[in-house]
Design an enzyme around this catalytic site. Structure first.
Site, PDB file in Angstrom:
ATOM      1  N   ASP A 146      40.535  16.057  29.807  1.00 26.69           N
ATOM      2  CA  ASP A 146      39.242  16.717  29.639  1.00 26.69           C
ATOM      3  C   ASP A 146      38.131  15.744  30.049  1.00 26.69           C
ATOM      4  OD1 ASP A 146      40.354  15.571  27.157  1.00 26.69           O
ATOM      5  OD2 ASP A 146      38.288  15.735  26.496  1.00 26.69           O
ATOM      6  N   SER A 148      37.121  14.896  32.991  1.00 26.41           N
ATOM      7  CA  SER A 148      37.585  13.970  34.019  1.00 26.41           C
ATOM      8  C   SER A 148      37.075  14.303  35.414  1.00 26.41           C
ATOM      9  CB  SER A 148      39.114  13.964  34.058  1.00 26.41           C
ATOM     10  OG  SER A 148      39.605  13.383  32.894  1.00 26.41           O
ATOM     11  N   LEU A 150      37.577  17.128  36.855  1.00 25.01           N
ATOM     12  CA  LEU A 150      38.566  18.014  37.490  1.00 25.01           C
ATOM     13  C   LEU A 150      38.212  19.465  37.193  1.00 25.01           C
ATOM     14  CD1 LEU A 150      41.705  15.976  36.454  1.00 25.01           C
ATOM     15  CD2 LEU A 150      40.738  16.155  38.736  1.00 25.01           C
ATOM     16  N   SER A 151      36.992  19.645  36.740  1.00 21.16           N
ATOM     17  CA  SER A 151      36.493  20.977  36.431  1.00 21.16           C
ATOM     18  C   SER A 151      37.213  21.656  35.290  1.00 21.16           C
ATOM     19  CB  SER A 151      36.544  21.858  37.659  1.00 21.16           C
ATOM     20  OG  SER A 151      35.621  22.875  37.442  1.00 21.16           O
ATOM     21  N   SER A 152      37.418  20.901  34.241  1.00 24.65           N
ATOM     22  CA  SER A 152      38.018  21.520  33.068  1.00 24.65           C
ATOM     23  C   SER A 152      37.109  22.613  32.519  1.00 24.65           C
ATOM     24  CB  SER A 152      38.325  20.474  32.005  1.00 24.65           C
ATOM     25  OG  SER A 152      37.264  19.578  31.894  1.00 24.65           O
ATOM     26  N   SER A 153      35.778  22.489  32.723  1.00 22.59           N
ATOM     27  CA  SER A 153      34.908  23.514  32.142  1.00 22.59           C
ATOM     28  C   SER A 153      35.108  24.866  32.820  1.00 22.59           C
ATOM     29  CB  SER A 153      33.441  23.084  32.199  1.00 22.59           C
ATOM     30  OG  SER A 153      33.079  22.812  33.516  1.00 22.59           O
ATOM     31  N   ALA A 154      35.205  24.903  34.138  1.00 23.44           N
ATOM     32  CA  ALA A 154      35.447  26.192  34.803  1.00 23.44           C
ATOM     33  C   ALA A 154      36.834  26.726  34.438  1.00 23.44           C
ATOM     34  CB  ALA A 154      35.313  26.045  36.317  1.00 23.44           C
ATOM     35  N   ALA A 155      37.822  25.826  34.319  1.00 23.14           N
ATOM     36  CA  ALA A 155      39.173  26.277  33.961  1.00 23.14           C
ATOM     37  C   ALA A 155      39.163  26.910  32.566  1.00 23.14           C
ATOM     38  CB  ALA A 155      40.155  25.106  34.004  1.00 23.14           C
ATOM     39  N   ASP A 197      34.061  25.533  41.847  1.00 27.82           N
ATOM     40  CA  ASP A 197      35.121  25.322  40.860  1.00 27.82           C
ATOM     41  C   ASP A 197      35.899  26.603  40.581  1.00 27.82           C
ATOM     42  OD1 ASP A 197      34.009  22.799  40.676  1.00 27.82           O
ATOM     43  OD2 ASP A 197      32.816  23.291  38.920  1.00 27.82           O
TER      44      ASP A 197
END
Ligand code: GLA
Length: 431
Positions: A146, A148, A150-155, A197
């Site tokens: 999280d 990082s 790597l677009s955890s928010s869109a995921a 994203d």
């Protein structure tokens, strides 16, 4: 070296069991929204200006186990964040950033993690979707990834959209979900980002580069010619994706850097459009033709000129990169990624010292075709495409060199976890 099929049976099991424990349902009734993280090899920071970007998902991401709640209640727990999230599907009406922030201070909800679920509900309501029931769910991200870049928010946002839609038997196309996720981020959370994203997460396919024209929303999937099969790992792949972590974490919305760069790009577009007699067009750099840019760029102040230069040069790199990728030329593709990284540093002026150091280390590492920051570059990790036979050597070089320049941050990274290898993956869906 960290390459595996994702999600594993154990990961599915963990979220299913957690949902059973809270809801009392049968394990067989639990559905799981699988929503991968993404990388953007070329096309950084031009999506919000309507540029053309490239992206792919990786075999890490978010699992959201859920069952329909049977009434209007939403009840959520998280593997990463403390506190239970509870609300009703008829109570979310206004964007979070307009809500009195004191509400969140009182809440036991760590870092307001429930706002993505509230945002998903807000987006569905704003998009005219009628929900008749909530969900009971448990959300879990791939360990240590999280915040990082790597677009955890869109995921996360997409996982909630898919879960609410599935629980309410609403069928929504990936293109419409891209727009709904945009409403979560721009409308509910107040981040002025583009659609890179969520497009990557909803459209990608194994071994393909997803190319998105963020002005027209047209997209194409370009398969790497030497990539065979889906996500099975037995076959040899032509490249490995290396992620090198800086140890820096903070949420994009908490720093003004992202939105202020978007504002500068718009200001550059406004000046170029009005100087060329096109002042009635929306101030986005995609509305400025390249020859208009060349003719009028002298009108821009130095910092705005650099933002515009990043936009126009990055668009060209994406177009060149698609050709290189499509013909299997990873050397040229990699060089373009590294130039994109340099333009992010010199022209877009994003990133921070540890990420710039990591980027430089990656450029010297054995077997690296090219590298740049992942995501916005204000935190998180750098990505690199690496020749598979030199991957292990590259990883140990990066670990060793990063430790020399950032001993403090490196010590927080937990040895091997400082470098991770992953594979190109598919798109988000419900199992
Ligand atoms: C973040 C934003 C995206 C994009 C990238 C940079 O991930 O959410 O919209 O602008 O940064 O390319």
């Amino acid at each position: 070296m960290g390459t595996f099929t994702w999600p594993s049976e154990q990961e599915f099991d963990r979220v299913r069991k957690a949902v059973v424990a809270t809801s009392g349902c049968d394990e067989g009734d639990v559905r799981v929204a699988v929503s991968p993280y993404r990388i953007c090899p070329l096309g950084a920071h031009i999506d919000h200006q309507g540029g053309t970007v490239s992206a792919m998902t990786i075999n890490r991401g978010i699992l959201l186990g859920f069952v329909p709640s049977g009434d209007s209640k939403v009840l959520l727990q998280s593997a990463q964040f403390a506190g239970e999230v509870r609300f009703r599907i008829d109570e979310i009406k206004s964007p979070r950033y307009l809500v009195d922030l004191k509400n969140h201070v009182k809440s036991d909800e760590e870092c307001g993690w429930g706002n993505y679920a509230r945002g998903a509900l807000y987006a569905l309501q704003a998009g005219g979707k009628h929900l008749h029931q909530g969900i009971i769910g448990y959300i879990c991200g791939s360990e240590g990834l999280d915040s990082s870049g790597l677009s955890s928010s869109a995921a996360v946002g997409i996982a909630y959209l898919l879960a609410f839609e599935s629980a309410n038997n609403i069928s929504v196309s990936p293109i419409d979900n891209i727009e709904l996720d945009r409403l979560i981020e721009n409308g509910y959370l107040g981040l002025k980002n583009g659609i890179l994203d969520q497009s990557a997460i909803l459209l990608s396919n194994y071994g393909c580069l997803t190319c998105i024209n963020c002005k027209t929303k047209d997209y194409t999937l370009i398969k790497h010619p030497q990539w065979h099969g889906g996500q099975e790992i037995k076959r040899s792949k032509p490249f490995k994706i290396l992620l090198a972590f800086s140890g820096l974490k903070h949420a994009l919305t908490s720093k003004p850097g992202y939105n202020s760069r978007v504002a500068e790009c718009r200001e550059a577009a406004r000046i170029l459009l009005s100087s060329s007699g096109n002042g009635s067009l929306e101030p986005l750099l995609c509305n400025v033709l390249p020859d208009v840019y060349e003719a009028y760029k002298g009108e821009l102040e130095a910092n705005l000129a650099r933002r515009a230069e990043h936009y126009f040069s990055e668009n060209n790199r994406v177009l060149e990169g698609l050709k290189a990728w499509g013909s299997g030329n990873l050397e040229d593709f990699g060089k373009l990624i590294s130039s994109s990284g340099l333009s992010s540093i010199k022209n877009y002026e994003c990133g921070c010292e540890p990420l710039i150091q990591l980027y430089k280390i990656l450029l010297r590492a054995p077997g690296v075709f090219g590298a740049r920051f992942s995501g916005a570059g204000f935190r998180g990790c750098c990505l690199a495409f690496v020749a598979p036979e030199l991957a292990a050597e590259a990883a140990s070089y990066v670990r060793k060199e990063y430790e020399k320049v950032q001993p403090q941050l490196a010590s927080q990274l937990n040895g091997d976890a400082a470098v991770l290898f992953c594979e190109a993956w598919g798109s988000a869906h419900v199992v």
